[in-house]
Design a protein around this motif. Structure first.
Motif, PDB file in Angstrom:
ATOM      1  N   ASP A 147       0.826  -1.214   0.000  1.00 40.33           N
ATOM      2  CA  ASP A 147       0.000   0.000   0.000  1.00 40.33           C
ATOM      3  C   ASP A 147       0.855   1.256   0.000  1.00 40.33           C
ATOM      4  OD1 ASP A 147      -2.382  -1.445   0.093  1.00 40.33           O
ATOM      5  OD2 ASP A 147      -2.274  -1.619   2.272  1.00 40.33           O
ATOM      6  N   VAL A 148       2.095   1.124   0.477  1.00 41.61           N
ATOM      7  CA  VAL A 148       3.021   2.251   0.583  1.00 41.61           C
ATOM      8  C   VAL A 148       4.331   1.871  -0.104  1.00 41.61           C
ATOM      9  CG1 VAL A 148       4.327   3.729   2.168  1.00 41.61           C
ATOM     10  CG2 VAL A 148       2.018   2.976   2.786  1.00 41.61           C
ATOM     11  N   LEU A 149       4.836   2.760  -0.953  1.00 38.34           N
ATOM     12  CA  LEU A 149       6.148   2.589  -1.583  1.00 38.34           C
ATOM     13  C   LEU A 149       7.067   3.683  -1.065  1.00 38.34           C
ATOM     14  CD1 LEU A 149       6.718   0.369  -3.764  1.00 38.34           C
ATOM     15  CD2 LEU A 149       4.309   0.977  -3.713  1.00 38.34           C
ATOM     16  N   ILE A 150       8.216   3.284  -0.517  1.00 38.63           N
ATOM     17  CA  ILE A 150       9.222   4.241  -0.070  1.00 38.63           C
ATOM     18  C   ILE A 150      10.472   3.994  -0.905  1.00 38.63           C
ATOM     19  CG2 ILE A 150      10.662   5.010   1.844  1.00 38.63           C
ATOM     20  CD1 ILE A 150       8.430   4.200   3.754  1.00 38.63           C
ATOM     21  N   LEU A 151      10.864   5.001  -1.680  1.00 39.55           N
ATOM     22  CA  LEU A 151      11.977   4.832  -2.616  1.00 39.55           C
ATOM     23  C   LEU A 151      13.025   5.918  -2.372  1.00 39.55           C
ATOM     24  CD1 LEU A 151       9.000   4.552  -4.385  1.00 39.55           C
ATOM     25  CD2 LEU A 151      10.600   3.278  -5.789  1.00 39.55           C
ATOM     26  N   ASP A 152      14.246   5.478  -2.059  1.00 44.71           N
ATOM     27  CA  ASP A 152      15.341   6.382  -1.740  1.00 44.71           C
ATOM     28  C   ASP A 152      16.266   6.477  -2.952  1.00 44.71           C
ATOM     29  OD1 ASP A 152      17.171   7.967  -0.462  1.00 44.71           O
ATOM     30  OD2 ASP A 152      17.627   6.557   1.156  1.00 44.71           O
ATOM     31  N   LYS A 167       9.188   5.382 -13.691  1.00 44.60           N
ATOM     32  CA  LYS A 167       8.351   6.564 -13.445  1.00 44.60           C
ATOM     33  C   LYS A 167       6.897   6.317 -13.853  1.00 44.60           C
ATOM     34  CE  LYS A 167      10.293  10.455 -14.857  1.00 44.60           C
ATOM     35  NZ  LYS A 167      11.172  11.335 -15.661  1.00 44.60           N
ATOM     36  N   GLU A 168       6.699   5.631 -14.974  1.00 39.42           N
ATOM     37  CA  GLU A 168       5.344   5.320 -15.425  1.00 39.42           C
ATOM     38  C   GLU A 168       4.657   4.389 -14.418  1.00 39.42           C
ATOM     39  OE1 GLU A 168       1.819   5.203 -17.352  1.00 39.42           O
ATOM     40  OE2 GLU A 168       3.475   6.620 -17.615  1.00 39.42           O
ATOM     41  N   LYS A 169       5.395   3.431 -13.887  1.00 39.59           N
ATOM     42  CA  LYS A 169       4.850   2.520 -12.880  1.00 39.59           C
ATOM     43  C   LYS A 169       4.437   3.295 -11.628  1.00 39.59           C
ATOM     44  CE  LYS A 169       4.054  -1.456 -10.793  1.00 39.59           C
ATOM     45  NZ  LYS A 169       2.785  -2.171 -11.062  1.00 39.59           N
ATOM     46  N   LEU A 170       5.241   4.249 -11.232  1.00 40.79           N
ATOM     47  CA  LEU A 170       4.930   5.062 -10.049  1.00 40.79           C
ATOM     48  C   LEU A 170       3.688   5.913 -10.275  1.00 40.79           C
ATOM     49  CD1 LEU A 170       8.552   6.105  -9.048  1.00 40.79           C
ATOM     50  CD2 LEU A 170       7.011   4.646  -7.732  1.00 40.79           C
ATOM     51  N   HIS A 175      -2.042   7.111  -9.084  1.00 35.84           N
ATOM     52  CA  HIS A 175      -3.320   7.595  -9.620  1.00 35.84           C
ATOM     53  C   HIS A 175      -4.355   6.496  -9.834  1.00 35.84           C
ATOM     54  CE1 HIS A 175      -1.440  11.446  -9.954  1.00 35.84           C
ATOM     55  NE2 HIS A 175      -0.532  11.011 -10.799  1.00 35.84           N
ATOM     56  N   ASN A 176      -3.920   5.313 -10.243  1.00 39.25           N
ATOM     57  CA  ASN A 176      -4.886   4.245 -10.532  1.00 39.25           C
ATOM     58  C   ASN A 176      -5.128   3.322  -9.354  1.00 39.25           C
ATOM     59  OD1 ASN A 176      -4.662   5.387 -13.025  1.00 39.25           O
ATOM     60  ND2 ASN A 176      -3.688   3.659 -14.023  1.00 39.25           N
ATOM     61  N   GLU A 177      -4.131   3.188  -8.488  1.00 40.16           N
ATOM     62  CA  GLU A 177      -4.246   2.234  -7.393  1.00 40.16           C
ATOM     63  C   GLU A 177      -4.393   2.912  -6.031  1.00 40.16           C
ATOM     64  OE1 GLU A 177      -1.108  -0.717  -7.708  1.00 40.16           O
ATOM     65  OE2 GLU A 177      -1.091  -0.482  -9.887  1.00 40.16           O
ATOM     66  N   ASN A 178      -4.359   4.251  -6.017  1.00 38.41           N
ATOM     67  CA  ASN A 178      -4.583   5.026  -4.792  1.00 38.41           C
ATOM     68  C   ASN A 178      -3.626   4.630  -3.663  1.00 38.41           C
ATOM     69  OD1 ASN A 178      -6.040   7.121  -3.498  1.00 38.41           O
ATOM     70  ND2 ASN A 178      -7.166   5.596  -2.304  1.00 38.41           N
ATOM     71  N   LYS A 179      -2.359   4.491  -4.014  1.00 38.85           N
ATOM     72  CA  LYS A 179      -1.361   4.132  -3.011  1.00 38.85           C
ATOM     73  C   LYS A 179      -0.482   5.335  -2.683  1.00 38.85           C
ATOM     74  CE  LYS A 179      -1.434  -0.741  -4.180  1.00 38.85           C
ATOM     75  NZ  LYS A 179      -0.659  -1.960  -4.490  1.00 38.85           N
ATOM     76  N   LEU A 180       0.208   5.238  -1.561  1.00 34.34           N
ATOM     77  CA  LEU A 180       1.117   6.297  -1.141  1.00 34.34           C
ATOM     78  C   LEU A 180       2.517   5.995  -1.668  1.00 34.34           C
ATOM     79  CD1 LEU A 180       2.098   8.724   0.595  1.00 34.34           C
ATOM     80  CD2 LEU A 180       2.196   7.147   2.547  1.00 34.34           C
ATOM     81  N   VAL A 187      17.654  14.173  -8.122  1.00 34.13           N
ATOM     82  CA  VAL A 187      17.350  14.460  -9.530  1.00 34.13           C
ATOM     83  C   VAL A 187      15.900  14.950  -9.585  1.00 34.13           C
ATOM     84  CG1 VAL A 187      17.399  13.562 -11.888  1.00 34.13           C
ATOM     85  CG2 VAL A 187      18.912  12.575 -10.163  1.00 34.13           C
ATOM     86  N   LEU A 188      15.714  16.228  -9.379  1.00 39.54           N
ATOM     87  CA  LEU A 188      14.364  16.766  -9.199  1.00 39.54           C
ATOM     88  C   LEU A 188      13.518  16.648 -10.458  1.00 39.54           C
ATOM     89  CD1 LEU A 188      15.037  19.897  -6.970  1.00 39.54           C
ATOM     90  CD2 LEU A 188      14.524  17.552  -6.297  1.00 39.54           C
ATOM     91  N   ASN A 189      14.164  16.649 -11.632  1.00 40.66           N
ATOM     92  CA  ASN A 189      13.393  16.504 -12.876  1.00 40.66           C
ATOM     93  C   ASN A 189      12.632  15.177 -12.915  1.00 40.66           C
ATOM     94  OD1 ASN A 189      14.347  18.952 -13.699  1.00 40.66           O
ATOM     95  ND2 ASN A 189      15.948  18.132 -15.018  1.00 40.66           N
ATOM     96  N   ASP A 190      13.168  14.161 -12.223  1.00 40.64           N
ATOM     97  CA  ASP A 190      12.504  12.855 -12.194  1.00 40.64           C
ATOM     98  C   ASP A 190      11.203  12.889 -11.401  1.00 40.64           C
ATOM     99  OD1 ASP A 190      14.337  11.607 -13.768  1.00 40.64           O
ATOM    100  OD2 ASP A 190      15.490  10.732 -12.127  1.00 40.64           O
ATOM    101  N   LEU A 191      11.034  13.912 -10.576  1.00 39.17           N
ATOM    102  CA  LEU A 191       9.854  13.977  -9.707  1.00 39.17           C
ATOM    103  C   LEU A 191       8.730  14.820 -10.303  1.00 39.17           C
ATOM    104  CD1 LEU A 191      11.728  14.573  -6.320  1.00 39.17           C
ATOM    105  CD2 LEU A 191      10.831  12.415  -7.201  1.00 39.17           C
ATOM    106  N   ASP A 192       9.016  15.524 -11.395  1.00 35.74           N
ATOM    107  CA  ASP A 192       8.050  16.467 -11.968  1.00 35.74           C
ATOM    108  C   ASP A 192       6.680  15.845 -12.243  1.00 35.74           C
ATOM    109  OD1 ASP A 192       9.131  19.038 -12.024  1.00 35.74           O
ATOM    110  OD2 ASP A 192      10.403  18.569 -13.730  1.00 35.74           O
ATOM    111  N   ASP A 193       6.669  14.648 -12.827  1.00 41.80           N
ATOM    112  CA  ASP A 193       5.401  14.033 -13.220  1.00 41.80           C
ATOM    113  C   ASP A 193       4.847  13.092 -12.162  1.00 41.80           C
ATOM    114  OD1 ASP A 193       5.762  15.301 -15.640  1.00 41.80           O
ATOM    115  OD2 ASP A 193       6.842  13.602 -16.505  1.00 41.80           O
ATOM    116  N   ILE A 194       5.568  12.931 -11.053  1.00 40.66           N
ATOM    117  CA  ILE A 194       5.169  11.965 -10.036  1.00 40.66           C
ATOM    118  C   ILE A 194       4.638  12.644  -8.780  1.00 40.66           C
ATOM    119  CG2 ILE A 194       5.982  10.065  -8.567  1.00 40.66           C
ATOM    120  CD1 ILE A 194       8.202   9.619 -10.716  1.00 40.66           C
TER     121      ILE A 194
END
Length: 239
Positions: A147-152, A167-170, A175-180, A187-194
């Motif tokens: 239910d929760v993904l923590i990625l360092d 990134k697509e999986k995240l 959005h589709n599975e309502n998980k945290l 690398v902040l550009n990697d977070l733009d769409d997530i």
């Protein structure tokens, strides 16, 4: 989902976390960022029960995590540096994890298949490149439908194609599975769409905690990198 109240953590004489108050809910893509030494990894280790809380409170779905580990079954964790037994083969690692979680009968194999992990089955963990280790680690993090993904620092060492797959999986997970999903990254550009929300740590305290839409409106910037730089400049000039 996760409540953190007045969380402190001290190592010797060094106070690393200085009274953190946060709440994370399902369906959030949360970026936890800040300079080196700000307390990000320490906070993550507290959430995973790897650091004792002193003092403070962390609750998972309303229950105190102190001295109990059952809640961890709901968390998929991808560390910045994966420390697997060097002589263990990839196939043995997945078999071991499945035996530990024997109550699970279905697996999320999307990344396992996209990263072609089966092709690595006979390789020893110690002989894998950094990028291959990241792929194995990512596939394991999602394997048990947490239910929760923590990625360092999840994209460190990944090639551009694998980076986009992750990134697509995240995005789908949020959005589709309502998980945290909670991510730390330089690398902040990697977070733009997530990321939909940003928590910025500075010297063991929450400097700011804002929705990205709010940060966009305040800074008139579109990219996360630029938003943070503009916001911090404004803070400094007002200070």
């Amino acid at each position: 989902m996760i409540t953190i109240n007045q969380l402190h953590k001290t190592f010797g004489r060094q106070e690393v976390l200085k009274g953190i108050d946060l709440y994370f809910s399902a369906g959030e893509g949360l970026a936890l960022i800040g300079p080196n030494g700000s307390g990000k990894t320490t906070l993550i280790k507290c959430l995973l029960g790897l650091n004792t809380v002193q003092p403070g409170l962390i609750q998972f779905n309303g229950e105190d995590i102190y001295q109990q580990s059952a809640y961890r079954k709901n968390i998929g964790y991808m560390p910045q540096i994966s420390r697997f037994p060097e002589q263990m083969r990839v196939k043995e690692l997945f078999a071991l994890m499945k035996s530990i979680r024997a109550e699970e009968s279905t697996y999320d194999l999307e990344l396992f298949e996209a990263f072609e992990i089966e092709a690595l089955y006979q390789k020893k963990m110690g002989l894998l490149s950094g990028g291959m280790r990241q792929k194995v680690s990512a596939a394991l993090a999602f394997l048990f439908h947490p239910d929760v993904l923590i990625l360092d620092e999840p994209t460190a060492g990944l090639d551009p194609v694998s980076n986009e797959i992750l990134k697509e999986k995240l995005r789908k997970t949020i959005h589709n599975e309502n998980k945290l999903v909670l991510i730390t990254s330089h690398v902040l550009n990697d977070l733009d769409d997530i990321a939909s929300r940003l928590v910025y740590l500075m010297e063991g305290r929450v400097l700011f905690d804002k929705q990205l839409t709010e940060l966009q409106a305040e800074t008139s910037e579109n990219r996360l990198n630029a938003m943070i730089a503009t916001f911090l400049r404004k803070q400094t000039s007002h200070g």
